[in-house]
Design an enzyme around this catalytic site. Sequence first.
Site, mmCIF file in Angstrom:
data_model
loop_
_atom_site.group_PDB
_atom_site.id
_atom_site.type_symbol
_atom_site.label_atom_id
_atom_site.label_comp_id
_atom_site.label_asym_id
_atom_site.label_seq_id
_atom_site.Cartn_x
_atom_site.Cartn_y
_atom_site.Cartn_z
ATOM 1 N N VAL A 1 -47.311 -11.914 73.796
ATOM 2 C CA VAL A 1 -46.222 -11.021 73.236
ATOM 3 C C VAL A 1 -46.127 -11.267 71.666
ATOM 4 O O VAL A 1 -46.159 -10.515 70.895
ATOM 5 C CB VAL A 1 -45.047 -10.802 73.857
ATOM 6 C CG1 VAL A 1 -43.998 -9.975 73.112
ATOM 7 C CG2 VAL A 1 -45.277 -10.424 75.424
ATOM 8 N N LYS A 2 -46.042 -12.699 71.689
ATOM 9 C CA LYS A 2 -45.631 -13.177 70.356
ATOM 10 C C LYS A 2 -46.442 -12.800 69.334
ATOM 11 O O LYS A 2 -46.120 -12.515 68.173
ATOM 12 C CB LYS A 2 -45.486 -14.779 70.162
ATOM 13 C CG LYS A 2 -44.635 -15.384 68.970
ATOM 14 C CD LYS A 2 -44.707 -16.917 69.380
ATOM 15 C CE LYS A 2 -44.601 -17.703 68.009
ATOM 16 N NZ LYS A 2 -44.862 -18.812 68.075
ATOM 17 N N GLY A 3 -47.599 -12.724 69.464
ATOM 18 C CA GLY A 3 -48.838 -12.094 68.721
ATOM 19 C C GLY A 3 -49.302 -12.903 67.447
ATOM 20 O O GLY A 3 -49.032 -14.306 67.461
#
Length: 272
Positions: free
Chosen positions: A153-155
């Site tokens: 999610v953090k990417g």
Amino acid sequence: MSKHPTQTPPGPSLVPLRGAGKGPRPVNLQAVRAYGDTLDDGQMMLSFALPVPFSEEAKEAGRELCRKMGLLEPQVYHAHDLGEGFTYLTIYARNPHTVDFTKISVPKLDARRLDRHGVEALWAEHMTRKIRILGACTGDDAHTVGIDAILNVKGYHGEKGLEAYKCFEVKNLGAQVSNDVLLQEARAFAADAILVSQVVTQKDCHRSNLAALIDLAEAEGLRAGITYVCGGPRLSHAIALELGFDAGFGAGTTPTEVASFVVQAVVRERQP
Ligand code: B12
């Protein structure tokens, strides 16, 4: 997905180059030389280590190696003792060779660049279930930062990873996953796409490991119907195609580039 290289359109053979205060100067694209201090001087810098003790002889050995490579007037710009009988060298030398830039062609991804909204819109138009993505860093490779940057999610680079997309269900197996286990997981998960990271390239282990995955997938009947993507700092789309993958991504890849390719590949795969 087309696996054929697309021809880079040849540009004009002469393009203007801005020189400091001297106005445009022509670059001959049919005979491009390395650029050091001035256009067409052919100067380039090389860095390498030699397994000999730090000494004047080590520097001369470095210069000699450059001459044998066809480089002219090699000069040692930097040298230091690496210890244990090794010397590190940085050499500046003139390369007399040219390349014809108008004849260079590099395979490009066969996909439009979509943003996150575009990825999700394309998915919603064609699919009613999530696209299942299985990721791993395979073989002995434990460098998970790259695959995590794409999937978590953090990417990366201000973009969310694929886990954040509503159209993807992501399973990240982490580090040092064998090709065997990866394919077992792919079968159990009914993966639509397999994303493999290879960062270590010592003795070309990235190539042999990736090629072995495709061979095994073919032997197990898991090549067709699944999109295979590899990535890592020393990989490219051209290398990926050579190794039997559908796409390859190199240094600096962002999650959206990957999402964009995967959604189009999976949607296309499902069409008759
Ligand atoms: C952090 C790091 C480690 C950490 C890894 C921690 C972890 N959990 O990942 C630790 C300390 C464990 C480690 C260990 C080792 N490392 Co190391 N490590 C690095 C380092 C400093 C940074 C790598 C990194 O995180 N980059 C940041 C990420 C975001 O970039 P990236 O990996 O390129 O990923 C991007 C793209 O390539 C792409 N991408 C990557 N994977 C994928 C996959 C897909 C599907 C897609 C689409 C895209 C994609 O997208 C990402 C985002 O843009 C590099 C040097 C460097 N500066 O690169 C050395 C480096 C990779 N390590 C190296 C080495 C040699 C080792 C060791 C062998 C050292 C040793 N003798 O023990 C061990 C090997 C361990 C193993 N079994 O793999 C060498 C590799 C040399 C080579 N060419 O093979 C490097 C280059 C250092 C060097 N200059 O010598 N390392």
